[in-house]
Design an enzyme around this catalytic site. Structure first.
Site, mmCIF file in Angstrom:
data_model
loop_
_atom_site.group_PDB
_atom_site.id
_atom_site.type_symbol
_atom_site.label_atom_id
_atom_site.label_comp_id
_atom_site.label_asym_id
_atom_site.label_seq_id
_atom_site.Cartn_x
_atom_site.Cartn_y
_atom_site.Cartn_z
ATOM 1 N N TYR A 1 0.853 -1.183 0.000
ATOM 2 C CA TYR A 1 0.000 0.000 0.000
ATOM 3 C C TYR A 1 0.891 1.235 0.000
ATOM 4 C CZ TYR A 1 -3.945 2.959 1.654
ATOM 5 O OH TYR A 1 -4.922 3.909 1.811
ATOM 6 N N LYS B 1 -1.131 -1.175 -4.286
ATOM 7 C CA LYS B 1 -2.200 -0.174 -4.244
ATOM 8 C C LYS B 1 -1.487 1.169 -4.275
ATOM 9 C CE LYS B 1 -6.046 1.535 -1.395
ATOM 10 N NZ LYS B 1 -5.602 2.935 -1.268
#
Length: 308
Positions: free
Chosen positions: A133, A163
């Protein structure tokens, strides 16, 4: 993961305790609007304000109540790597994938340190795909993701993708096309969604897919048809939606409050986010109506707030 994935809110009762019973209709609502998955326990979901037990309860509820075609990802990142490992191990047989942002108080200073952190978490759930992330505006860990990607594919056996919640088109594009696009690179800046389309993006994770999925699918459709002017106009509406809610009480709290308009009372937000009052909701609706955003809201819009 592909198409629109909603970064979900942590539903709560008025006393601030988790409201797990509403997760089933919440998931059904998202799926009915074309959203193909939930990103649970992320920034939108107030993970920093939740206990480890609460984060476990949330992913358990999503796993229990989801349909087979709905992709559920659990964010397990933590400032305490042991807590992150515990959350990762707990996710097996519950989630379809796990994701982790880096420690954000004492931050990893080198790429080696970041890779070690990710490796330790990923191996705690070896049966699940692992995503990193990347959101440096909040974590302060800002490394070129193409450099991370080139090493992660060798050091993390279950590494699946990133992400990517930063607007850096060059680095994002390099990651997207690395090794002929073998890894799942998800775009995570809702207000810049249109700019990701010429790069070949096929997956997006964001907060506003809770509210505006039809608008974003119309952006994609308009881009494919070559109607860039329409796509740009629609993207401006999405930006206006975010700016409107952010001005009222801050987007995180306001976005969660806005879900009441779809018949989903997800409760209050935890400190420091603020919950909108009914009057503030009406004010937001008036502004969005004037800007012609209302027709692009997700279905199940509550009529009671239109009688202002």
């Amino acid at each position: 993961m592909k198409n629109l994935i909603a970064a979900t809110y942590a539903p709560m009762h008025q006393d601030g305790s988790l409201n797990l019973e509403i997760i089933k209709p919440y998931g059904q609502f998202l799926q009915s609007n074309g959203v193909e998955g939930a990103f649970v326990n992320g920034s939108t979901g107030d993970f920093v304000s939740l206990s480890t037990i609460e984060r476990k309860q949330l992913i358990e509820a999503w796993a229990k109540n989801r349909l087979d075609t709905f992709f559920v990802t659990n964010h397990v990142g933590h400032t305490n790597i042991r807590e992150a490992q515990e959350l990762a191990a707990h996710s097996e047989n519950l989630a379809d994938a796990i994701c982790a942002l880096p420690p954000f108080y004492f931050k990893p200073r080198t790429l080696d340190s970041l890779l070690l952190y990710c490796s330790e978490i990923a191996r705690s759930a070896p049966s699940l795909p692992f995503y990193y992330y990347h959101i440096p505006i909040l974590t302060g860990a800002d490394f070129p993701m193409i450099d991370f990607l080139k090493r992660a594919v060798d050091q993390i056996p279950n590494f699946a993708g990133i992400k990517y919640s930063q607007y850096n088109p060059k680095d994002f594009s390099q990651c997207l096309h690395f090794d002929q696009g073998s890894k799942n690179i998800l775009f995570g800046v809702d207000e810049k969604m249109l700019s990701s389309l010429p790069l070949g993006t096929t997956g997006w994770v964001g907060s506003t897919y809770n509210h505006l999925a039809p608008l974003y699918y119309e952006i994609i459709s308009s881009f494919i048809k070559g109607d860039i002017q329409k796509a740009e106009s629609l993207q401006e509406k999405a930006v206006f939606f975010v700016e409107t809610l952010d001005k009222i009480s801050g987007f995180n709290g306001a976005g969660k409050s806005f879900m009441r308009l779809f018949g989903l009372n997800l409760g209050p937000s935890r400190f420091p986010h603020k919950t909108m009052t009914d009057q503030q909701l009406k004010t937001a609706i008036q502004a969005l109506d004037q800007h012609r955003v209302l027709p692009f809201l997700n279905t199940s819009f509550s009529e009671k707030y239109l009688s202002i």
